[in-house]
Design an enzyme around this catalytic site. Sequence first.
Site: not given
Length: 436
Positions: A76-77, A347, A349, A380, A389
């Site tokens: 997803r991300d 989370h 990056h 993003c 990430n």
Amino acid sequence: MTQPRSHLPRRPSGIVQELASTNLWINKNDVINGMAMSLKIPKRALNLRCQCPSRQFSTSRARRAGEVRIVEVGPRDGLQTEKSLPTDVKLELIRRLSGTGVRNIEAGSFVAPKWVPQMANSAEVLNCLLGHPPPAPAPIAYNFLVPNLKGLENFLIASDSVTLGDSAAPGKTSPNPNMPPTSPPSPKSEEPVDEPNAVTSSQDPHEMPTDASAVKDPVRPRGGAFSSATSNTMEISVFTAATEAFSKANTNCTISESLERCKPIVALAKSHDIRVRGYVSVALGCPYDGPNVAPEKVAEITGTLLEMGVDEVSVADTTGMGTAPKTQELLKTLFAAGISPHDLALHFHDTYGQALVNAVVGLENGIRTFDSSVGGLGGCPYSKGATGNIATEDLVHCVHSLGAKTGVDVEEMSRIGAWISKELGKANESRAGKAV
């Protein structure tokens, strides 16, 4: 006179003992990225017992001392800023990840395709995971992001199309996509049976039964050859931001308005017994307001999400601007606000190469849940310049080197990182993945 315990930050007594019973110590003379790190734990934490209310943590399972939970966000991300992949390739990615030992996978999001076309096939992904779950060594929690109430309704409708045998109609949702499977039907006798609501081959398979009692419990994922698939769960996540500028750019609303949007989503999910994860974006730096985001604001938003019923909050360094001192300050503020490490995930990056450093700071402070993306995929769409990430391979290698366990096969994860990077036509961003 000592301060009453009720006014002290809620920190569980097991953190110090947990670190002491493992190799998760960073000596004061150790140097990470040129900066000496020291582990500072208040003396009162040695005997302070946490009196936290009982909670049902999202995707939580009992973990022994030294165990770290990895939430794989690549499908997803990781993919939302990459080129769109065919559904079969995305499903193959999830299938491979499911075999690595990771127990939490972010599989898609129910957002408008015009905004994030890479996620347009999330309903198909959900259908496949429910109907034909990938083989896995342990049960897996698959998570789908929903930006609004319509997104959750679409998630429930997509669940119905499988749990009700492809007979769901729009607006009709099943009680819970995570319910145990119904018993298989008994063999039909030769005698005709009066079953006015039974679906036959001559009926429209997309028509709902006229009698609601004909549909009982929805079906969980059907078992595979090597998986306890009936123990898999489907979960959702909601999100907000720590700055007004990012909130308006990402969701076209203020922080307060975004939190109000979350309330009915959480309430509806809870009424269906679906676990909910929350995200707080740009917690350590904003592309519009700069690197100095108020940690008190992050703590306020995190607390609000938990109070409305969210099971776990992932605090996100969306831009990768976070540093070790800023991460330490943020965690200190969160704990001082009464938020337990067990309610949090981190989370990171890796825009500035600080993600692993920040993760180690999180480990030092008792955080045991981290998001990561295979091959370092991600970015993003609303944060120009933000890179992927923290790579799952790098994070797992680091955690294992400190003596903790994740249950994740780093070699298999490295092979997947190389494969998906090739599918996307981009360089593999995982250092450990290329070295293994």
